[in-house]
Write a protein that holds these residues in place. Structure first.
Motif, PDB file in Angstrom:
ATOM      1  N   GLU A  87      46.943  48.091  50.226  1.00  0.00           N
ATOM      2  CA  GLU A  87      45.743  48.932  49.907  1.00  0.00           C
ATOM      3  C   GLU A  87      45.960  48.349  48.187  1.00  0.00           C
ATOM      4  O   GLU A  87      45.660  48.241  47.288  1.00  0.00           O
ATOM      5  CB  GLU A  87      46.132  50.215  50.184  1.00  0.00           C
ATOM      6  CG  GLU A  87      45.759  50.457  51.089  1.00  0.00           C
ATOM      7  CD  GLU A  87      45.285  52.578  51.980  1.00  0.00           C
ATOM      8  OE1 GLU A  87      45.236  52.941  51.089  1.00  0.00           O
ATOM      9  OE2 GLU A  87      46.808  52.471  52.431  1.00  0.00           O
ATOM     10  N   GLY A  90      45.883  45.236  47.299  1.00  0.00           N
ATOM     11  CA  GLY A  90      44.325  44.330  47.927  1.00  0.00           C
ATOM     12  C   GLY A  90      43.760  44.944  46.044  1.00  0.00           C
ATOM     13  O   GLY A  90      42.483  43.898  45.546  1.00  0.00           O
ATOM     14  N   SER A  91      44.220  46.262  45.543  1.00  0.00           N
ATOM     15  CA  SER A  91      43.501  46.617  43.968  1.00  0.00           C
ATOM     16  C   SER A  91      43.530  45.499  43.180  1.00  0.00           C
ATOM     17  O   SER A  91      42.988  45.132  42.608  1.00  0.00           O
ATOM     18  CB  SER A  91      44.032  48.470  43.966  1.00  0.00           C
ATOM     19  OG  SER A  91      43.452  49.582  45.203  1.00  0.00           O
ATOM     20  N   ARG A  92      44.581  44.875  43.351  1.00  0.00           N
ATOM     21  CA  ARG A  92      45.223  44.630  42.064  1.00  0.00           C
ATOM     22  C   ARG A  92      44.454  43.205  41.844  1.00  0.00           C
ATOM     23  O   ARG A  92      44.614  42.841  41.116  1.00  0.00           O
ATOM     24  CB  ARG A  92      46.778  44.392  42.355  1.00  0.00           C
ATOM     25  CG  ARG A  92      47.902  45.280  41.478  1.00  0.00           C
ATOM     26  CD  ARG A  92      49.160  44.797  41.488  1.00  0.00           C
ATOM     27  NE  ARG A  92      50.062  45.534  41.003  1.00  0.00           N
ATOM     28  CZ  ARG A  92      51.464  45.619  41.250  1.00  0.00           C
ATOM     29  NH1 ARG A  92      51.953  44.487  41.346  1.00  0.00           N
ATOM     30  NH2 ARG A  92      52.169  46.459  40.463  1.00  0.00           N
ATOM     31  N   SER A  93      44.124  42.598  43.925  1.00  0.00           N
ATOM     32  CA  SER A  93      43.365  41.511  43.455  1.00  0.00           C
ATOM     33  C   SER A  93      42.723  41.369  43.292  1.00  0.00           C
ATOM     34  O   SER A  93      42.047  40.800  42.316  1.00  0.00           O
ATOM     35  CB  SER A  93      43.675  40.751  45.576  1.00  0.00           C
ATOM     36  OG  SER A  93      42.637  40.010  45.050  1.00  0.00           O
ATOM     37  N   GLN A  94      42.424  42.559  43.629  1.00  0.00           N
ATOM     38  CA  GLN A  94      40.076  43.022  42.886  1.00  0.00           C
ATOM     39  C   GLN A  94      39.972  43.367  41.602  1.00  0.00           C
ATOM     40  O   GLN A  94      38.863  42.089  40.995  1.00  0.00           O
ATOM     41  CB  GLN A  94      40.303  44.287  43.944  1.00  0.00           C
ATOM     42  CG  GLN A  94      39.664  44.021  44.736  1.00  0.00           C
ATOM     43  CD  GLN A  94      39.363  45.435  45.745  1.00  0.00           C
ATOM     44  OE1 GLN A  94      38.828  46.684  44.916  1.00  0.00           O
ATOM     45  NE2 GLN A  94      38.736  45.697  46.967  1.00  0.00           N
ATOM     46  N   LEU A  95      41.028  43.619  41.033  1.00  0.00           N
ATOM     47  CA  LEU A  95      41.183  43.932  39.951  1.00  0.00           C
ATOM     48  C   LEU A  95      41.287  42.547  38.764  1.00  0.00           C
ATOM     49  O   LEU A  95      40.538  42.139  38.092  1.00  0.00           O
ATOM     50  CB  LEU A  95      42.452  44.521  38.657  1.00  0.00           C
ATOM     51  CG  LEU A  95      42.998  44.659  37.696  1.00  0.00           C
ATOM     52  CD1 LEU A  95      41.036  45.372  36.751  1.00  0.00           C
ATOM     53  CD2 LEU A  95      43.865  45.730  37.425  1.00  0.00           C
ATOM     54  N   GLY A  97      40.086  39.260  40.009  1.00  0.00           N
ATOM     55  CA  GLY A  97      39.625  38.683  40.753  1.00  0.00           C
ATOM     56  C   GLY A  97      38.100  39.466  39.104  1.00  0.00           C
ATOM     57  O   GLY A  97      37.554  38.603  38.422  1.00  0.00           O
ATOM     58  N   ARG A  98      38.117  41.015  38.780  1.00  0.00           N
ATOM     59  CA  ARG A  98      36.751  41.107  38.396  1.00  0.00           C
ATOM     60  C   ARG A  98      37.182  40.265  36.333  1.00  0.00           C
ATOM     61  O   ARG A  98      36.465  40.245  35.642  1.00  0.00           O
ATOM     62  CB  ARG A  98      37.165  42.572  38.123  1.00  0.00           C
ATOM     63  CG  ARG A  98      36.417  43.190  39.380  1.00  0.00           C
ATOM     64  CD  ARG A  98      36.268  44.568  39.486  1.00  0.00           C
ATOM     65  NE  ARG A  98      37.017  45.746  39.047  1.00  0.00           N
ATOM     66  CZ  ARG A  98      38.110  46.074  39.690  1.00  0.00           C
ATOM     67  NH1 ARG A  98      37.992  45.724  41.346  1.00  0.00           N
ATOM     68  NH2 ARG A  98      39.317  47.228  38.901  1.00  0.00           N
TER      69      ARG A  98
END
Length: 108
Positions: A87, A90-95, A97-98
């Motif tokens: 998790e 995943g959060s790091r990856s989403q950030l 990407g943003r």
């Protein structure tokens, strides 16, 4: 408490150990750092150092009641962290990407 201190407590949760056993159980810690960490943990009342009158002297390290208590808390926390690593990643990856999308918009 230091990273090494936490690791020593986790290893000692498995029972009494000698210096070399601790070093192997932790891995990557220098003898000097392990010795300093054990001295600090002993001074704080977390570790009991027992010296046997043999030649050469035999020294063992174990947890006090307080050391076992804090070790269990550290183990609970590390177990939780290991369980939730996907998790967090995943959060790091989403950030990331943003941030990358935002950078592209600004560059235009």
């Amino acid at each position: 408490m230091s990273r090494w201190g936490c690791l020593v407590l986790l290893v000692l949760l498995d029972g009494t150990q000698r210096f070399s056993e601790l070093a192997r159980g932790i891995g990557g810690v220098s003898e000097k750092m392990l010795a300093q960490t054990l001295q600090t943990l002993e001074a704080d009342g977390f570790v009991l150092r027992t010296v046997y009158p043999t030649i050469p002297p035999k020294v063992e390290y174990s947890l006090t009641r307080l050391g076992r208590e804090v070790g269990i808390h550290i183990k609970t926390l590390t177990d939780w962290v290991e369980e939730h690593v996907p998790e967090v990643l995943g959060s790091r990856s989403q950030l990331a990407g943003r941030r990358e999308s935002s950078s592209r918009l600004i560059a235009r």
